[in-house]
Design a protein around this motif. Structure first.
Motif, PDB file in Angstrom:
ATOM      1  N   GLN A 137       0.845  -1.197   0.000  1.00  0.00           N
ATOM      2  CA  GLN A 137       0.000   0.000   0.000  1.00  0.00           C
ATOM      3  C   GLN A 137       0.878   1.243   0.000  1.00  0.00           C
ATOM      4  OE1 GLN A 137      -2.967   0.192   3.105  1.00  0.00           O
ATOM      5  NE2 GLN A 137      -3.578   2.284   2.602  1.00  0.00           N
ATOM      6  N   THR A 164      -7.752  10.117  -2.404  1.00  0.00           N
ATOM      7  CA  THR A 164      -8.687   9.025  -2.633  1.00  0.00           C
ATOM      8  C   THR A 164      -8.029   7.963  -3.508  1.00  0.00           C
ATOM      9  OG1 THR A 164     -10.564  10.549  -2.521  1.00  0.00           O
ATOM     10  CG2 THR A 164     -10.957   8.407  -3.559  1.00  0.00           C
ATOM     11  N   TYR A 165      -7.979   6.723  -3.031  1.00  0.00           N
ATOM     12  CA  TYR A 165      -7.437   5.615  -3.817  1.00  0.00           C
ATOM     13  C   TYR A 165      -8.386   5.301  -4.973  1.00  0.00           C
ATOM     14  CZ  TYR A 165      -4.188   4.623   0.055  1.00  0.00           C
ATOM     15  OH  TYR A 165      -3.195   4.701   1.011  1.00  0.00           O
ATOM     16  N   ARG A 166      -7.818   5.136  -6.207  1.00  0.00           N
ATOM     17  CA  ARG A 166      -8.637   4.842  -7.382  1.00  0.00           C
ATOM     18  C   ARG A 166      -7.987   3.763  -8.242  1.00  0.00           C
ATOM     19  NH1 ARG A 166     -13.797   6.222  -7.608  1.00  0.00           N
ATOM     20  NH2 ARG A 166     -13.747   6.769  -9.826  1.00  0.00           N
ATOM     21  N   ASP A 167      -7.491   2.718  -7.601  1.00  0.00           N
ATOM     22  CA  ASP A 167      -6.851   1.625  -8.336  1.00  0.00           C
ATOM     23  C   ASP A 167      -7.873   0.846  -9.145  1.00  0.00           C
ATOM     24  OD1 ASP A 167      -3.970   1.631  -7.321  1.00  0.00           O
ATOM     25  OD2 ASP A 167      -5.120   1.681  -5.461  1.00  0.00           O
ATOM     26  N   PRO A 194      -6.999  -0.816  -1.253  1.00  0.00           N
ATOM     27  CA  PRO A 194      -6.159   0.356  -1.515  1.00  0.00           C
ATOM     28  C   PRO A 194      -4.706  -0.001  -1.787  1.00  0.00           C
ATOM     29  CG  PRO A 194      -6.601   0.172   0.826  1.00  0.00           C
ATOM     30  CD  PRO A 194      -7.453  -0.864   0.144  1.00  0.00           C
ATOM     31  N   GLY A 196      -2.761   2.425  -4.386  1.00  0.00           N
ATOM     32  CA  GLY A 196      -2.218   3.763  -4.590  1.00  0.00           C
ATOM     33  C   GLY A 196      -1.393   3.938  -5.837  1.00  0.00           C
ATOM     34  N   GLY A 199      -4.805   7.455  -7.966  1.00  0.00           N
ATOM     35  CA  GLY A 199      -5.610   8.140  -6.971  1.00  0.00           C
ATOM     36  C   GLY A 199      -5.604   9.627  -7.250  1.00  0.00           C
ATOM     37  N   PHE A 236      -4.823   7.027   4.143  1.00  0.00           N
ATOM     38  CA  PHE A 236      -3.728   7.286   3.197  1.00  0.00           C
ATOM     39  C   PHE A 236      -2.525   7.949   3.842  1.00  0.00           C
ATOM     40  CE2 PHE A 236      -5.819  11.375   3.335  1.00  0.00           C
ATOM     41  CZ  PHE A 236      -4.804  12.296   3.134  1.00  0.00           C
TER      42      PHE A 236
END
Length: 307
Positions: A137, A164-167, A194, A196, A199, A236
């Protein structure tokens, strides 16, 4: 009689040794030392791409690119002499804190991280396997910031920025895009774990300078979950001391950030201040800034980057 027993004795000894060897061969393999074999290659280069944009709900949509909304791209490479990471522009020129990532409070900024091995091959997928995803992470921490109006330094970084995580799965396909247009109708979707590699940030305090410490944690024991609790993850910017105690890092470097202004909250004075702040930074006129903002509004739908 002695002559008969001697070869039998030798045969019996051989059987004992053979049995022992077979028994040894069935022993469980020694546990992997993750300091030696991490389960993935060591990164040799890391590229980072930052785009300015806005949100549709929770989905990030890139802004129309211009002088005041450029794609900010740079890389980290290992210096051959010192063996330390060095931040460079894409032409190979060394960057310092005088070359920060520029942000505006009230806007959003996507971050894509791409790792490469020593052969120059993209290796992000090595962190997304079923074995590696639970133990990796990225964290994004700020330890202090400088108020550029007063030059005061503060360690009160709570609420300084959000992330904001957007994987996605697969990691290299933009959200909602076809995974393989020739083979299926499956589309890339968000993961619920999450990591990273993708994001977006939302800076919350204007007129500030700080470093974002970007660290890829590699957990040596257990998972990246809080106290190994299923579906419970660390924020995060707060990995937690218990996670730190059982982890190492695969990458850790700082990104200098300068939040040059804030989106105006109404009124002519606030608008003029906003245009002037941007004009001062990019060394253009406030009128030109206004033209670029209007151009971005008119070309809103031409931006095709989503996260």
């Amino acid at each position: 009689m002695k002559q008969i027993l001697t070869p039998l004795k030798g045969l019996f000894t051989s059987l004992i040794i053979g049995t022992a060897l077979v028994a040894c061969s069935k022993e469980a393999p020694a546990p992997t030392d993750e300091k030696i074999d991490k389960g993935h290659e060591e990164p040799a280069k890391v590229e980072m791409t930052i785009r300015r944009g806005h949100l549709h709900g929770v989905q990030f949509h890139g802004d129309f690119e211009s002088i005041i909304a450029p794609v900010q791209k740079f890389k980290f490479e290992i210096d051959e002499n010192t063996k330390n990471w060095v931040r460079k522009d894409m032409q190979g020129n060394i960057l310092t804190e005088n070359n920060p990532v520029v942000m505006i409070e009230g806007r959003y900024y996507s971050l894509e991280i791409v790792y490469y091995n020593a052969k120059g091959e993209r290796m992000n997928n090595e962190f997304t396997t079923k074995e590696m995803l639970p133990i990796h992470q990225h964290f994004f921490e700020v330890y202090e910031y400088t108020d550029t109006k007063t030059q005061q330094v503060s360690k009160d970084t709570e609420g300084l920025l959000e992330y904001t995580y957007r994987d996605t799965d697969p990691e290299n396909i933009q959200i909602g895009q076809l995974v393989d247009s020739k083979q299926s109708t499956d589309r890339s979707k968000l993961t619920d774990n999450p990591l990273g590699l993708k994001g977006y940030f939302g800076p919350k305090k204007p007129y500030t300078k700080y470093n974002i410490a970007v660290t890829l944690f590699h957990v040596l024991r257990g998972t990246k979950n809080v106290n190994n609790q299923e579906r419970v993850f660390y924020p995060f910017n707060k990995p937690g001391s218990e996670l730190v105690a059982r982890s190492t890092t695969d990458f850790s470097q700082k990104i200098p950030v300068y939040v040059i202004t804030a989106v105006p909250d109404g009124g002519e004075e606030a608008k003029n201040r906003y245009y002037q702040d941007i004009a001062d930074y990019y060394k253009i006129t406030p009128q030109r800034v206004e033209e670029l903002e209007d151009e971005a509004r008119r070309n809103h739908d031409s931006a095709n980057f989503y996260m």
